[in-house]
Write an enzyme that holds these catalytic residues in place. Structure first.
Site, mmCIF file in Angstrom:
data_model
loop_
_atom_site.group_PDB
_atom_site.id
_atom_site.type_symbol
_atom_site.label_atom_id
_atom_site.label_comp_id
_atom_site.label_asym_id
_atom_site.label_seq_id
_atom_site.Cartn_x
_atom_site.Cartn_y
_atom_site.Cartn_z
ATOM 1 N N CYS A 300 0.770 -1.198 0.114
ATOM 2 C CA CYS A 300 -0.057 0.007 0.104
ATOM 3 C C CYS A 300 0.988 1.295 -0.061
ATOM 4 C CB CYS A 300 -1.101 0.041 1.238
ATOM 5 S SG CYS A 300 -0.047 -0.166 2.891
ATOM 6 N N GLU A 398 -4.531 2.625 -8.654
ATOM 7 C CA GLU A 398 -3.352 1.932 -8.089
ATOM 8 C C GLU A 398 -3.424 0.383 -8.822
ATOM 9 O OE1 GLU A 398 -4.932 0.067 -4.339
ATOM 10 O OE2 GLU A 398 -2.836 0.523 -3.467
HETATM 11 P P1 NAD Z 1 -9.820 -5.928 -1.100
HETATM 12 O O1 NAD Z 1 -10.366 -5.016 -0.570
HETATM 13 O O2 NAD Z 1 -10.203 -6.542 -2.204
HETATM 14 O O3 NAD Z 1 -9.877 -7.183 0.186
HETATM 15 C C1 NAD Z 1 -9.669 -7.074 1.393
HETATM 16 C C2 NAD Z 1 -10.187 -7.775 2.209
HETATM 17 O O4 NAD Z 1 -11.769 -7.447 2.210
HETATM 18 C C3 NAD Z 1 -10.344 -9.389 1.915
HETATM 19 O O5 NAD Z 1 -10.320 -10.213 3.226
HETATM 20 C C4 NAD Z 1 -11.700 -9.431 1.402
HETATM 21 O O6 NAD Z 1 -12.362 -10.749 1.230
HETATM 22 C C5 NAD Z 1 -12.622 -8.474 2.171
HETATM 23 N N1 NAD Z 1 -13.782 -8.055 1.410
HETATM 24 C C6 NAD Z 1 -13.861 -7.770 0.207
HETATM 25 N N2 NAD Z 1 -15.403 -7.379 -0.020
HETATM 26 C C7 NAD Z 1 -15.996 -7.066 1.147
HETATM 27 C C8 NAD Z 1 -17.188 -6.601 1.513
HETATM 28 N N3 NAD Z 1 -17.961 -6.441 0.817
HETATM 29 N N4 NAD Z 1 -17.384 -6.622 3.002
HETATM 30 C C9 NAD Z 1 -16.348 -6.920 3.799
HETATM 31 N N5 NAD Z 1 -15.089 -7.521 3.331
HETATM 32 C C10 NAD Z 1 -14.914 -7.498 2.111
HETATM 33 O O7 NAD Z 1 -8.148 -5.801 -1.023
HETATM 34 P P2 NAD Z 1 -6.968 -6.742 -1.364
HETATM 35 O O8 NAD Z 1 -7.087 -6.804 -3.018
HETATM 36 O O9 NAD Z 1 -7.133 -8.031 -0.590
HETATM 37 O O10 NAD Z 1 -5.680 -5.947 -0.897
HETATM 38 C C11 NAD Z 1 -5.253 -5.165 -1.642
HETATM 39 C C12 NAD Z 1 -5.471 -3.763 -1.235
HETATM 40 O O11 NAD Z 1 -5.160 -3.281 0.275
HETATM 41 C C13 NAD Z 1 -4.774 -2.409 -2.190
HETATM 42 O O12 NAD Z 1 -5.620 -1.525 -2.416
HETATM 43 C C14 NAD Z 1 -3.800 -1.862 -1.045
HETATM 44 O O13 NAD Z 1 -3.410 -0.551 -1.271
HETATM 45 C C15 NAD Z 1 -4.526 -2.141 0.360
HETATM 46 N N6 NAD Z 1 -3.623 -2.354 1.569
HETATM 47 C C16 NAD Z 1 -3.829 -1.025 2.112
HETATM 48 C C17 NAD Z 1 -2.745 -0.968 3.366
HETATM 49 C C18 NAD Z 1 -2.756 -0.062 4.025
HETATM 50 O O14 NAD Z 1 -2.303 -0.074 5.407
HETATM 51 N N7 NAD Z 1 -3.192 1.310 3.772
HETATM 52 C C19 NAD Z 1 -1.939 -2.174 3.409
HETATM 53 C C20 NAD Z 1 -2.095 -3.114 2.660
HETATM 54 C C21 NAD Z 1 -2.983 -3.370 1.664
#
Ligand code: NAD
Length: 504
Positions: A300, A398
């Protein structure tokens, strides 16, 4: 046996249990399948081979976990802070004792290279130790004196919290979110990402083997739209700590609205690294290269936009391109590997799409630009785009992969304008030897965290989080407790003051 072959053999041995038993949920101290018995498959991005069948939890499993977390809350809340501190340190010890297993399993599950994952357990343990030490004082407050009155504040844990984590560095991120909740006295239901669920399973087991009471920490695997959604909607879950994409954060906010869920969001980024001509260019090039290509660019805080003063643009981008071309891409368990495979073919397709979009938009591929031939997994070359401008999609969206977009700027005002002209505001990296400019520039830069003349070096007591669509709330020290605790104010009269009479 080479180190690579030995890593493969050791990883196979650690993964055998998952191949045999699958990845189970964990509710009330017991490893359990999904209530409806369904599973989904998880594959390794290293070779696209199946790793395990994973319990496919849904609303009923979340309800069971939430009920257990609610029942466990009073006793966990009542535990003395010193006792919680001692227990969280024991969890840290137990994590360190299984560091090799965690590193190898995490590398095979996520595709992150062992070179970086070797430290995953140590960083996770460090998170537990840091918040363990804060547990005894987490409920302390302030004394606020007024005329005829003393106000005393104290904090108490909010109740069971839901933690939802992404797939990029799941072990470290899970500890970062769960350790403060436990230190505060909250119980937890954790929903890990479906692409990389293995180490979340190890983590809850490790915590209970160290003495964590059953029911304090529960794990439900599943997809975002069912298990994740149900967690955010459950009335007994008082807050959701979420790390993931900005648009998922927006969905969670809507889903949690009916139960007035408190939320804490760490979301996406399109972070600028801004390089002025007066910077130490060798160090800046090393840092910019590190911040976009380490952790496969699935980070991120990655510096995915490189803003370079026009007078040094060609020279500096050539330095970064040269470094990018020399990065070793390969199997995550090969000790030589720096960049491993992307998490999943779906994500790889997204990253490759962006590389095509960048070319169609007219940017130049100065390094990389393609999938690596001859390897079975999701291997993409570290890629640098030059000749880009900030309106391009590769500068605004992103990508979350090893793709860097380099944009020239004429002067400080233009650099600031470009840096701020995105929806995100997670981190920024500034390279200059002019200290006055550094103060002026960082003051106006829209980001939650900025590093000057440095790559991202974390300091646990410092706040972590973003502005704009990059997040809501901060993690670290007191900020983490503000999320999972409520503040109570007690007001004591210190004089026999006049009380208004309404019945004159
Ligand atoms: P994502 O949002 O697709 O999924 C993250 C989690 O949310 C997963 O466990 C997923 O199953 C869950 N999820 C998905 N839809 C949901 C819903 N409707 N309700 C509840 N939960 C739901 O993200 P990803 O693809 O797994 O990860 C990548 C993203 O994470 C990137 O955008 C990255 O920048 C971000 N990220 C941010 C940080 C930070 O500290 N700011 C750190 C790491 C990753």
């Amino acid at each position: 046996m080479s180190d690579f072959a030995s890593n493969i053999a050791k990883a196979d041995a650690y993964l055998a249990r998952f191949r045999k038993d699958g990845v189970l949920n964990h509710i009330g101290g017991a490893a359990v399948p999904a209530l409806d018995g369904t599973t989904f498959e998880t594959i390794s991005p290293a070779d696209l081979k199946p790793l395990a069948r994973v319990a496919h939890g849904k609303a009923a499993d979340i309800a069971a976990a939430a009920a257990v977390a609610k029942a466990a809350f009073p006793a966990w809340r009542a535990m003395d802070g010193d006792a919680r501190k001692a227990l969280l340190h024991k969890i840290a010890d137990a994590i360190e004792a299984r560091a090799e297993e965690i590193a190898l399993v995490e590398a095979m599950d996520t595709g992150q290279s062992l070179r970086f994952m070797a430290k995953a357990a140590l960083r996770g343990a460090e998170n537990f130790r840091y918040f363990a030490d804060l547990a005894p004082t987490a409920r302390d407050g302030q004394t606020l004196r007024a005329k005829g009155q003393v106000n005393m504040t104290s904090r108490s844990p909010i109740g069971p919290v839901g933690i939802i984590t992404p797939w990029n560095t799941p072990f470290m991120l899970s500890t970062w979110k769960i350790a403060p909740a436990l230190a505060a006295g909250c119980t937890v239901v954790h929903k890990p990402a479906e692409f990389s669920p293995l180490t979340a399973r190890l983590l809850v087991e490790i915590a209970e083997s160290a003495g964590l009471p059953a029911g304090v920490w529960n794990l439900v695997n599943g997809l975002g739209e069912d298990a994740g959604r149900a967690l955010t909607e459950h009335p007994d879950i008082k807050a959701i700590g979420f790390v993931g994409e900005s648009r998922t954060g927006s969905m969670i906010m809507k889903q949690g609205a009916d139960t007035l869920k408190r939320v804490h969001f760490e979301l996406g980024g399109k972070n600028p690294v801004i390089v002025f001509a007066d910077a130490d260019l060798e160090r800046a090039a090393d840092a910019a290269t590190f911040m976009i290509y380490s952790l496969n660019g699935e980070r991120c805080t990655s510096s995915s936009r490189l803003l370079v003063e026009a007078t040094i643009y060609d020279r500096f981008t050539a330095m970064v391109a040269d470094r990018a071309r020399r990065i070793v891409v390969g199997h995550p368990l090969d000790p030589k590997t720096v960049v491993g495979p992307l998490i999943h073919p779906v994500h790889e397709a997204k990253v490759l799409d962006y590389i095509a979009i960048g070319q169609a938009e007219g940017a130049t591929v100065a390094a990389g630009g393609a999938k690596l031939a001859g390897l079975a997994g999701c291997y993409v070359q570290p890629t640098l785009f030059t000749g880009a401008h900030n309106a391009m999609r590769i500068a605004q969206e992103e990508i979350f992969g090893p793709v860097l977009t380099a944009i020239p700027f004429a002067d400080e005002a233009e650099a600031l304008h470009i840096a701020n002209d995105v929806q995100y505001g997670l981190t920024g990296y500034l390279w200059t030897s002019d200290v006055t400019r550094a103060f002026r520039f960082t003051d106006a830069l829209e980001a939650g965290m900025i590093w000057v003349n440095s790559e991202n070096v974390r300091h646990l007591p410092a706040p972590f989080g973003g502005v704009k669509t990059s997040g809501i709330g901060r993690d670290g020290a007191e900020w983490s407790f503000e999320f999972c605790m409520g503040t109570k104010n007690l007001a004591f009269a210190t004089t026999r003051h006049h009380i208004p009479k309404l019945d004159s």
